[in-house]
Design a protein around this motif. Sequence first.
Motif, PDB file in Angstrom:
ATOM      1  N   LEU A 143       0.820  -1.216   0.000  1.00 41.19           N
ATOM      2  CA  LEU A 143       0.000   0.000   0.000  1.00 41.19           C
ATOM      3  C   LEU A 143       0.847   1.256   0.000  1.00 41.19           C
ATOM      4  O   LEU A 143       0.421   2.297  -0.524  1.00 41.19           O
ATOM      5  CB  LEU A 143      -0.931   0.000   1.218  1.00 41.19           C
ATOM      6  CG  LEU A 143      -1.924  -1.151   1.316  1.00 41.19           C
ATOM      7  CD1 LEU A 143      -2.818  -0.973   2.536  1.00 41.19           C
ATOM      8  CD2 LEU A 143      -2.780  -1.239   0.060  1.00 41.19           C
ATOM      9  N   ALA A 144       2.029   1.205   0.602  1.00 40.48           N
ATOM     10  CA  ALA A 144       2.959   2.338   0.640  1.00 40.48           C
ATOM     11  C   ALA A 144       2.266   3.637   1.043  1.00 40.48           C
ATOM     12  O   ALA A 144       2.211   4.591   0.271  1.00 40.48           O
ATOM     13  CB  ALA A 144       3.646   2.494  -0.714  1.00 40.48           C
ATOM     14  N   PRO A 145       1.718   3.714   2.277  1.00 41.82           N
ATOM     15  CA  PRO A 145       1.012   4.926   2.682  1.00 41.82           C
ATOM     16  C   PRO A 145       1.888   6.160   2.700  1.00 41.82           C
ATOM     17  O   PRO A 145       1.385   7.284   2.592  1.00 41.82           O
ATOM     18  CB  PRO A 145       0.513   4.573   4.097  1.00 41.82           C
ATOM     19  CG  PRO A 145       1.409   3.475   4.563  1.00 41.82           C
ATOM     20  CD  PRO A 145       1.747   2.691   3.334  1.00 41.82           C
ATOM     21  N   TRP A 146       3.219   5.984   2.802  1.00 39.84           N
ATOM     22  CA  TRP A 146       4.135   7.118   2.807  1.00 39.84           C
ATOM     23  C   TRP A 146       4.206   7.830   1.462  1.00 39.84           C
ATOM     24  O   TRP A 146       4.699   8.944   1.371  1.00 39.84           O
ATOM     25  CB  TRP A 146       5.528   6.641   3.208  1.00 39.84           C
ATOM     26  CG  TRP A 146       6.057   5.534   2.329  1.00 39.84           C
ATOM     27  CD1 TRP A 146       6.716   5.657   1.153  1.00 39.84           C
ATOM     28  CD2 TRP A 146       5.932   4.133   2.569  1.00 39.84           C
ATOM     29  NE1 TRP A 146       7.020   4.425   0.634  1.00 39.84           N
ATOM     30  CE2 TRP A 146       6.569   3.473   1.480  1.00 39.84           C
ATOM     31  CE3 TRP A 146       5.377   3.364   3.595  1.00 39.84           C
ATOM     32  CZ2 TRP A 146       6.629   2.087   1.399  1.00 39.84           C
ATOM     33  CZ3 TRP A 146       5.455   1.989   3.500  1.00 39.84           C
ATOM     34  CH2 TRP A 146       6.068   1.362   2.430  1.00 39.84           C
ATOM     35  N   GLN A 147       3.682   7.184   0.410  1.00 36.18           N
ATOM     36  CA  GLN A 147       3.697   7.821  -0.903  1.00 36.18           C
ATOM     37  C   GLN A 147       2.525   8.773  -1.101  1.00 36.18           C
ATOM     38  O   GLN A 147       2.473   9.493  -2.093  1.00 36.18           O
ATOM     39  CB  GLN A 147       3.686   6.759  -2.008  1.00 36.18           C
ATOM     40  CG  GLN A 147       4.972   5.949  -2.076  1.00 36.18           C
ATOM     41  CD  GLN A 147       5.005   5.037  -3.283  1.00 36.18           C
ATOM     42  OE1 GLN A 147       4.009   4.857  -3.971  1.00 36.18           O
ATOM     43  NE2 GLN A 147       6.168   4.448  -3.555  1.00 36.18           N
ATOM     44  N   GLY A 148       1.564   8.738  -0.180  1.00 39.09           N
ATOM     45  CA  GLY A 148       0.437   9.675  -0.254  1.00 39.09           C
ATOM     46  C   GLY A 148      -0.531   9.401  -1.377  1.00 39.09           C
ATOM     47  O   GLY A 148      -1.250  10.302  -1.816  1.00 39.09           O
ATOM     48  N   THR A 149      -0.602   8.149  -1.862  1.00 42.05           N
ATOM     49  CA  THR A 149      -1.539   7.815  -2.942  1.00 42.05           C
ATOM     50  C   THR A 149      -2.907   7.500  -2.343  1.00 42.05           C
ATOM     51  O   THR A 149      -3.319   6.349  -2.264  1.00 42.05           O
ATOM     52  CB  THR A 149      -1.022   6.603  -3.752  1.00 42.05           C
ATOM     53  OG1 THR A 149      -0.730   5.557  -2.822  1.00 42.05           O
ATOM     54  CG2 THR A 149       0.225   6.971  -4.536  1.00 42.05           C
ATOM     55  N   VAL A 150      -3.623   8.526  -1.936  1.00 38.47           N
ATOM     56  CA  VAL A 150      -4.872   8.345  -1.208  1.00 38.47           C
ATOM     57  C   VAL A 150      -5.906   7.625  -2.048  1.00 38.47           C
ATOM     58  O   VAL A 150      -6.604   6.735  -1.586  1.00 38.47           O
ATOM     59  CB  VAL A 150      -5.427   9.714  -0.753  1.00 38.47           C
ATOM     60  CG1 VAL A 150      -6.761   9.545  -0.062  1.00 38.47           C
ATOM     61  CG2 VAL A 150      -4.432  10.410   0.163  1.00 38.47           C
ATOM     62  N   ARG A 151      -6.009   7.994  -3.346  1.00 38.82           N
ATOM     63  CA  ARG A 151      -7.044   7.399  -4.187  1.00 38.82           C
ATOM     64  C   ARG A 151      -6.851   5.894  -4.300  1.00 38.82           C
ATOM     65  O   ARG A 151      -7.767   5.107  -4.068  1.00 38.82           O
ATOM     66  CB  ARG A 151      -7.024   8.069  -5.577  1.00 38.82           C
ATOM     67  CG  ARG A 151      -8.067   7.519  -6.540  1.00 38.82           C
ATOM     68  CD  ARG A 151      -8.019   8.301  -7.852  1.00 38.82           C
ATOM     69  NE  ARG A 151      -8.800   7.677  -8.900  1.00 38.82           N
ATOM     70  CZ  ARG A 151     -10.100   7.784  -9.051  1.00 38.82           C
ATOM     71  NH1 ARG A 151     -10.798   8.488  -8.185  1.00 38.82           N
ATOM     72  NH2 ARG A 151     -10.733   7.192 -10.040  1.00 38.82           N
ATOM     73  N   VAL A 152      -5.621   5.494  -4.661  1.00 38.78           N
ATOM     74  CA  VAL A 152      -5.339   4.072  -4.765  1.00 38.78           C
ATOM     75  C   VAL A 152      -5.436   3.421  -3.393  1.00 38.78           C
ATOM     76  O   VAL A 152      -5.904   2.305  -3.234  1.00 38.78           O
ATOM     77  CB  VAL A 152      -3.944   3.840  -5.387  1.00 38.78           C
ATOM     78  CG1 VAL A 152      -3.570   2.369  -5.356  1.00 38.78           C
ATOM     79  CG2 VAL A 152      -3.916   4.362  -6.817  1.00 38.78           C
ATOM     80  N   GLY A 153      -5.006   4.160  -2.353  1.00 38.72           N
ATOM     81  CA  GLY A 153      -5.029   3.622  -1.003  1.00 38.72           C
ATOM     82  C   GLY A 153      -6.417   3.225  -0.560  1.00 38.72           C
ATOM     83  O   GLY A 153      -6.606   2.173   0.039  1.00 38.72           O
TER      84      GLY A 153
END
Length: 300
Positions: A143-153
């Motif tokens: 998920l890599a939440p540190w990348q800030g990909t909220v939509r994909v998240g």
Amino acid sequence: MTDTAGRTWAVARVGVLALLWGSTFLWIKLALTALSPVQVTLARCLLGTGTLLVLCLVTRRGLPRGRAVWGHLFVAAFWCNALPFAMYSLGQRTVDSGLAGVLNATTPLWSLLLGIAIGTERGVRPVRLGGLLLGFGGVVLILAPWQGTVRVGWGAFAIVVAAASYAVGFAYMGRHLVGRGHPTLSLSTAQLMAATALTALSLPAGGLAPVRLHPAGLAAVVVLGICATGITFHLTYRVIADEGATNAATVGYLLPVVSVALGALVLDEPFSLRVAAGMVVVLAGVGMTRRAKPAPRGLA
């Protein structure tokens, strides 16, 4: 049937189930080009139910009777069909089919966590707890939440919810439905009927949108409903009845390989090294949770 033939059939059944279940994510992705998430969910339930009803007629199997069993069927249908089917359709609007299959592989981890919570998993060894933590670490890596990909998240979160919902559904089916004298074909047919009724209630939430006449998408809906829902769900019920809910959940071992391969070959989906590493970590964690307890040694 001999023991060898029985084992061969069991392995073949699990292999077919993995191929059909692993392809589900491809068919959902294609189906979303023609239908809304709610429509995809309802269509696969309807087609799956129709497929199993035909099999019931051919084999002369009746549907279960009794208010109690139908009550259990509706509960199981919510956790194992209506909710996860909807979450996959919602999540795959922003998540690739291959990644969806990888995240679905967390179902055995949720099964272990649920078993610990409700007390059916007692005396869990450190290696299994370590696998649980490692598996969820792999999910975080994917998920890599540190990348800030909220939509994909958020889409990925919906798929993780679906995987956890399967774990609840499998456990409920194993405890309240299988092994009670009802043929698995009758149970799987009735449960998909219940799921269809539950899903129909969600039609006002996006299910009344115009259908897009996309040939590949409409064809995918048919395959999704007949093969990846009706036949797959019946095979899942058979595995639960014959080998238990935990072994049914471990079919998730094989799904990422199928979903990632189909996503890359058919949809030309990208596959990053980070996701590949996350998949390996998840599968390693799942493998650790399924480590059998060593047999006690005899006295010297």
